[in-house]
Design a protein around this motif. Structure first.
Motif, PDB file in Angstrom:
ATOM      1  N   GLU A 188      -2.910 -15.393  31.780  1.00  0.00           N
ATOM      2  CA  GLU A 188      -3.167 -15.666  33.201  1.00  0.00           C
ATOM      3  C   GLU A 188      -4.339 -14.849  33.738  1.00  0.00           C
ATOM      4  O   GLU A 188      -5.163 -15.362  34.494  1.00  0.00           O
ATOM      5  N   LYS A 189      -4.434 -13.601  33.351  1.00  0.00           N
ATOM      6  CA  LYS A 189      -5.508 -12.744  33.876  1.00  0.00           C
ATOM      7  C   LYS A 189      -6.896 -13.250  33.478  1.00  0.00           C
ATOM      8  O   LYS A 189      -7.872 -13.036  34.192  1.00  0.00           O
ATOM      9  N   GLU A 190      -7.007 -13.951  32.355  1.00  0.00           N
ATOM     10  CA  GLU A 190      -8.296 -14.488  31.913  1.00  0.00           C
ATOM     11  C   GLU A 190      -8.676 -15.745  32.693  1.00  0.00           C
ATOM     12  O   GLU A 190      -9.844 -15.982  32.987  1.00  0.00           O
ATOM     13  N   ARG A 191      -7.703 -16.557  33.023  1.00  0.00           N
ATOM     14  CA  ARG A 191      -7.956 -17.787  33.781  1.00  0.00           C
ATOM     15  C   ARG A 191      -8.628 -17.497  35.110  1.00  0.00           C
ATOM     16  O   ARG A 191      -9.535 -18.200  35.540  1.00  0.00           O
ATOM     17  N   GLU A 192      -8.191 -16.444  35.745  1.00  0.00           N
ATOM     18  CA  GLU A 192      -8.671 -16.117  37.081  1.00  0.00           C
ATOM     19  C   GLU A 192     -10.174 -15.836  37.135  1.00  0.00           C
ATOM     20  O   GLU A 192     -10.791 -16.000  38.165  1.00  0.00           O
ATOM     21  N   ARG A 193     -10.765 -15.454  36.016  1.00  0.00           N
ATOM     22  CA  ARG A 193     -12.182 -15.088  36.055  1.00  0.00           C
ATOM     23  C   ARG A 193     -13.075 -15.908  35.130  1.00  0.00           C
ATOM     24  O   ARG A 193     -14.291 -15.845  35.228  1.00  0.00           O
ATOM     25  N   TRP A 194     -12.493 -16.690  34.234  1.00  0.00           N
ATOM     26  CA  TRP A 194     -13.279 -17.368  33.202  1.00  0.00           C
ATOM     27  C   TRP A 194     -14.307 -18.349  33.770  1.00  0.00           C
ATOM     28  O   TRP A 194     -15.469 -18.354  33.368  1.00  0.00           O
ATOM     29  N   GLY A 195     -13.913 -19.178  34.718  1.00  0.00           N
ATOM     30  CA  GLY A 195     -14.789 -20.222  35.237  1.00  0.00           C
ATOM     31  C   GLY A 195     -16.089 -19.718  35.820  1.00  0.00           C
ATOM     32  O   GLY A 195     -17.142 -20.341  35.654  1.00  0.00           O
ATOM     33  N   ASP A 196     -16.044 -18.583  36.510  1.00  0.00           N
ATOM     34  CA  ASP A 196     -17.235 -18.057  37.172  1.00  0.00           C
ATOM     35  C   ASP A 196     -17.975 -17.014  36.347  1.00  0.00           C
ATOM     36  O   ASP A 196     -18.948 -16.437  36.814  1.00  0.00           O
ATOM     37  N   SER A 197     -17.511 -16.776  35.140  1.00  0.00           N
ATOM     38  CA  SER A 197     -18.139 -15.740  34.321  1.00  0.00           C
ATOM     39  C   SER A 197     -19.085 -16.352  33.297  1.00  0.00           C
ATOM     40  O   SER A 197     -19.096 -17.561  33.067  1.00  0.00           O
ATOM     41  N   GLU A 198     -19.853 -15.508  32.662  1.00  0.00           N
ATOM     42  CA  GLU A 198     -20.755 -15.916  31.579  1.00  0.00           C
ATOM     43  C   GLU A 198     -20.010 -15.983  30.249  1.00  0.00           C
ATOM     44  O   GLU A 198     -20.593 -16.396  29.245  1.00  0.00           O
ATOM     45  N   GLN A 199     -18.754 -15.587  30.238  1.00  0.00           N
ATOM     46  CA  GLN A 199     -17.990 -15.590  28.998  1.00  0.00           C
ATOM     47  C   GLN A 199     -17.839 -17.018  28.494  1.00  0.00           C
ATOM     48  O   GLN A 199     -17.360 -17.901  29.210  1.00  0.00           O
ATOM     49  N   VAL A 200     -18.240 -17.236  27.252  1.00  0.00           N
ATOM     50  CA  VAL A 200     -18.182 -18.564  26.655  1.00  0.00           C
ATOM     51  C   VAL A 200     -16.753 -18.962  26.341  1.00  0.00           C
ATOM     52  O   VAL A 200     -16.341 -20.089  26.595  1.00  0.00           O
ATOM     53  N   GLY A 201     -15.980 -18.047  25.779  1.00  0.00           N
ATOM     54  CA  GLY A 201     -14.631 -18.433  25.396  1.00  0.00           C
ATOM     55  C   GLY A 201     -13.804 -17.287  24.872  1.00  0.00           C
ATOM     56  O   GLY A 201     -14.117 -16.111  25.085  1.00  0.00           O
ATOM     57  N   PHE A 202     -12.746 -17.681  24.157  1.00  0.00           N
ATOM     58  CA  PHE A 202     -11.760 -16.737  23.652  1.00  0.00           C
ATOM     59  C   PHE A 202     -11.380 -17.120  22.234  1.00  0.00           C
ATOM     60  O   PHE A 202     -11.345 -18.310  21.891  1.00  0.00           O
ATOM     61  N   GLN A 203     -11.065 -16.120  21.435  1.00  0.00           N
ATOM     62  CA  GLN A 203     -10.680 -16.358  20.048  1.00  0.00           C
ATOM     63  C   GLN A 203      -9.552 -15.403  19.682  1.00  0.00           C
ATOM     64  O   GLN A 203      -9.550 -14.239  20.098  1.00  0.00           O
ATOM     65  N   HIS A 204      -8.606 -15.927  18.905  1.00  0.00           N
ATOM     66  CA  HIS A 204      -7.503 -15.088  18.441  1.00  0.00           C
ATOM     67  C   HIS A 204      -6.856 -15.760  17.235  1.00  0.00           C
ATOM     68  O   HIS A 204      -6.870 -16.983  17.112  1.00  0.00           O
ATOM     69  N   THR A 205      -6.289 -14.972  16.357  1.00  0.00           N
ATOM     70  CA  THR A 205      -5.567 -15.490  15.199  1.00  0.00           C
ATOM     71  C   THR A 205      -4.108 -15.091  15.319  1.00  0.00           C
ATOM     72  O   THR A 205      -3.797 -13.923  15.571  1.00  0.00           O
ATOM     73  N   ILE A 206      -3.228 -16.074  15.165  1.00  0.00           N
ATOM     74  CA  ILE A 206      -1.799 -15.792  15.190  1.00  0.00           C
ATOM     75  C   ILE A 206      -1.235 -16.002  13.787  1.00  0.00           C
ATOM     76  O   ILE A 206      -1.798 -16.739  12.985  1.00  0.00           O
ATOM     77  N   VAL A 207      -0.140 -15.333  13.515  1.00  0.00           N
ATOM     78  CA  VAL A 207       0.489 -15.401  12.193  1.00  0.00           C
ATOM     79  C   VAL A 207       1.876 -16.011  12.347  1.00  0.00           C
ATOM     80  O   VAL A 207       2.669 -15.566  13.185  1.00  0.00           O
ATOM     81  N   SER A 208       2.148 -17.031  11.536  1.00  0.00           N
ATOM     82  CA  SER A 208       3.454 -17.704  11.594  1.00  0.00           C
ATOM     83  C   SER A 208       4.517 -16.871  10.885  1.00  0.00           C
ATOM     84  O   SER A 208       4.208 -15.893  10.196  1.00  0.00           O
TER      85      SER A 208
END
Length: 122
Positions: free
Chosen positions: A67-87
């Motif tokens: 949620e904290k990333e959603r609030e600022r992503w649209g107006d920022s220069e940040q292109v995106g997010f990446q993460h790896t999860i393990v099953s």
């Protein structure tokens, strides 16, 4: 919104309008209708997360953004997010969420709502 799946990698790309809607509402989804089933891929926010997360249930892939990333992503220069999860079995799933840039090569796809490609002026 585009989805690309290759092996254990899931990648979502969103246009400017899609990012705006997502940042305002906390949800965006697309559907692909097959003969007797609908495949859904969606992006949702989730409180309490530190990184991207994902789930696959009832023909739906859900990618979760903190949620904290959603609030600022649209107006920022940040292109995106990446993460790896393990099953539970130890398999790694690579997740990528990013803004969709215009292609540098010719394409027949409508790109009028894509973000300007930062490499276009180089």
């Amino acid at each position: 919104m585009k989805i690309r799946i290759k092996g254990n990698t899931v990648r979502y790309r969103l246009t400017r309008t899609e990012v705006k809607i997502f940042c305002e509402t906390g949800h965006f989804e697309e559907k692909t209708q097959f003969r007797d089933k609908t495949f859904i891929y969606e992006l949702r926010t989730k409180a309490g997360l530190e990184h991207l997360d994902a789930n696959f249930k009832e023909n739906t892939i859900t990618l979760y953004l903190p949620e904290k990333e959603r609030e600022r992503w649209g107006d920022s220069e940040q292109v995106g997010f990446q993460h790896t999860i393990v099953s539970a079995s130890g398999a790694e799933l690579s997740l990528l969420l990013e803004k969709d840039f215009t292609c540098l090569d010719e394409t027949i796809e409508d790109q009028s709502d894509n973000y300007p490609n930062p490499l276009a002026n180089k």
